[in-house]
Design a protein around this motif. Structure first.
Motif, short mmCIF file in Angstrom:
data_model
loop_
_atom_site.label_atom_id
_atom_site.label_comp_id
_atom_site.label_asym_id
_atom_site.label_seq_id
_atom_site.Cartn_x
_atom_site.Cartn_y
_atom_site.Cartn_z
N ARG A 196 5.38 14.44 2.37
CA ARG A 196 6.46 13.46 2.18
C ARG A 196 7.03 12.97 3.51
O ARG A 196 7.44 11.82 3.64
N LYS A 197 7.07 13.87 4.51
CA LYS A 197 7.60 13.47 5.82
C LYS A 197 6.80 12.33 6.42
O LYS A 197 7.32 11.54 7.21
N GLY A 198 5.52 12.27 6.05
CA GLY A 198 4.67 11.23 6.60
C GLY A 198 4.65 9.95 5.79
O GLY A 198 4.07 8.94 6.23
N LEU A 199 5.27 9.95 4.61
CA LEU A 199 5.24 8.75 3.78
C LEU A 199 5.99 7.61 4.50
O LEU A 199 7.17 7.72 4.80
N THR A 200 5.28 6.53 4.75
CA THR A 200 5.82 5.44 5.54
C THR A 200 6.16 4.23 4.69
O THR A 200 7.22 3.61 4.85
N ALA A 201 5.27 3.87 3.79
CA ALA A 201 5.50 2.73 2.89
C ALA A 201 4.94 3.07 1.53
O ALA A 201 3.85 3.64 1.42
N PHE A 202 5.69 2.73 0.48
CA PHE A 202 5.26 3.03 -0.88
C PHE A 202 5.38 1.76 -1.71
O PHE A 202 6.46 1.38 -2.13
N VAL A 241 0.84 -1.20 0.00
CA VAL A 241 0.00 0.00 0.00
C VAL A 241 0.87 1.24 0.00
O VAL A 241 2.10 1.18 0.19
N VAL A 242 0.25 2.39 -0.24
CA VAL A 242 0.91 3.68 -0.06
C VAL A 242 0.40 4.22 1.28
O VAL A 242 -0.73 4.69 1.39
N ALA A 243 1.23 4.09 2.32
CA ALA A 243 0.80 4.43 3.67
C ALA A 243 1.43 5.75 4.11
O ALA A 243 2.65 5.93 4.02
N ILE A 244 0.59 6.65 4.60
CA ILE A 244 1.06 7.97 5.04
C ILE A 244 0.72 8.14 6.51
O ILE A 244 -0.44 8.01 6.92
N THR A 245 1.74 8.40 7.30
CA THR A 245 1.58 8.61 8.73
C THR A 245 1.17 10.05 8.98
O THR A 245 1.98 10.97 8.89
#
Length: 365
Positions: free
Chosen positions: A334-340, A112-116
């Protein structure tokens, strides 16, 4: 884009990530919004308001995951939601990934594209302000003898001074806690390591607030006379030491209270452990500990309105521009991007969990 709003499942959590106000904007921009049944009810937003804003109500979380390009919620995904994630799906929520290896495993496996969300705030999360103010009120409540506390009134009365409160950390959370305590005429000591923060506090707060540099020796000097400690320091997860250790509790009065708003196991308060609003406190060596790790969930209407407004620009940008362009255009997102799509992109998580990770800028070229 089809956006799904989930009902929160964490114990004591009644917030909703988007209110009908934001849903109306998304609908007007041509996006489809699915809302799980009663997702906003306990926050003061019944399904009818979402329907009027242009959303569709779904009966089950399963429907949200199966039909949505992007799934949004307040808190981290729970184990019972792991299997529902779809490959390539966008997930936007407060994931707290560094402390949750199992969750990160799932995010990578599901590609997944996961954003924190907690890492994406330009001006700090409104939840921090809510948590600071509410944490102070909770601490005051447990000082009452009817709740096992010292039996002290926060602001005192004629001839009897108010409580002695110690606030650790002068960020948004700490300043919010001080604001409540000072306005109720407690005697407040604010400690931080940043002279700029302490200097600002001198002019921001009334004279019943004094400041000092935060270190363990200073805290030891203060603890014997303190009635209420509020920890607002987000302790680095790689550190093995603490600001207040188990040994130091013996310096405190029996019936005094510690509220750990930062809620870090192994963090600034060695004896902290997470609790829920069903059983919010526990006692260690005579000191009451308040450990609820989602304090803003107690005021879901206020918290939801403020939080939805703060995260909506990110969600709106992803919906309008696609997730890759939205990430490229906004450094805070972008700072929150956790998994792409199977690649870990979160520095803190990579370091804490000793995993390989890639900078979002490199991945997005």
């Amino acid at each position: 884009m089809k956006i799904g709003i989930l009902k929160e499942v964490k114990d004591g959590e009644s917030r909703v990530v988007l209110t009908p106000t934001e849903v109306k904007v998304l609908s007007r921009n041509g996006h489809s919004v699915l809302v799980e049944k009663n997702a906003g009810l306990n926050a003061g937003f019944p399904d009818q308001l979402y329907l009027e804003a242009g959303a569709e109500i779904t009966q089950l979380a399963k429907d949200i995951f199966e039909q949505s390009d992007m799934v949004v919620k307040v808190k981290e995904i729970s184990p019972k939601e792991y299997a529902l994630l779809q490959p390539g799906q966008i997930l936007f929520s407060c994931l707290h990934p560094a402390a949750n290896k199992e969750e990160v495993d799932v995010l990578l496996e599901k590609k997944v594209v996961a954003i924190t969300a907690e890492d994406t705030h330009r001006f700090g999360s409104p939840n921090c302000e809510v948590a600071g103010k509410l944490g102070a009120l909770m601490g005051i409540q447990y000082l009452l003898s009817t709740n096992g506390g010292l039996g002290k009134l926060v602001g005192g009365v004629g001839g009897v001074p108010g409580i002695q409160a110690l606030v650790l950390g002068g960020g948004i959370v700490g300043k919010s806690a001080v604001d409540v305590l000072a306005s109720l005429r407690a005697q407040v000591r604010l400690l931080d390591i940043n002279i700029g923060v302490l200097r600002e506090a001198q002019f921001l707060f009334p004279k019943n607030v004094t400041t000092g540099f935060s270190n363990q020796e200073t805290i030891k000097e203060i603890l014997p006379n303190v009635d209420l400690v509020i920890n607002c320091v987000k302790w680095p997860k790689q550190r093995a030491d603490h600001l207040i250790t188990r040994e130091m509790l013996c310096m405190m009065q029996k019936g005094s209270v510690i509220v750990d708003i930062s809620a870090d196991v192994g963090g600034a308060i060695e004896t902290y452990r997470p609790t829920t609003f069903n059983e919010p406190v526990y006692t260690v060596d005579g000191v009451i500990h308040f450990g609820v790790d989602n304090i803003p969930g107690a005021v879901p209407n206020t918290a939801s309105i403020a939080y939805a407004a703060s995260v909506f620009p990110h969600i709106h940008s992803i919906a309008n521009n696609g997730v890759e362009k939205a990430l490229i255009d906004d450094e805070y997102l972008r700072k929150g991007l956790t998994a792409f799509k199977g690649v870990l992109t979160h520095e803190e998580t990579g370091n804490i969990q000793e995993r390989q990770w890639v900078k979002p800028e490199e991945l997005l070229n």
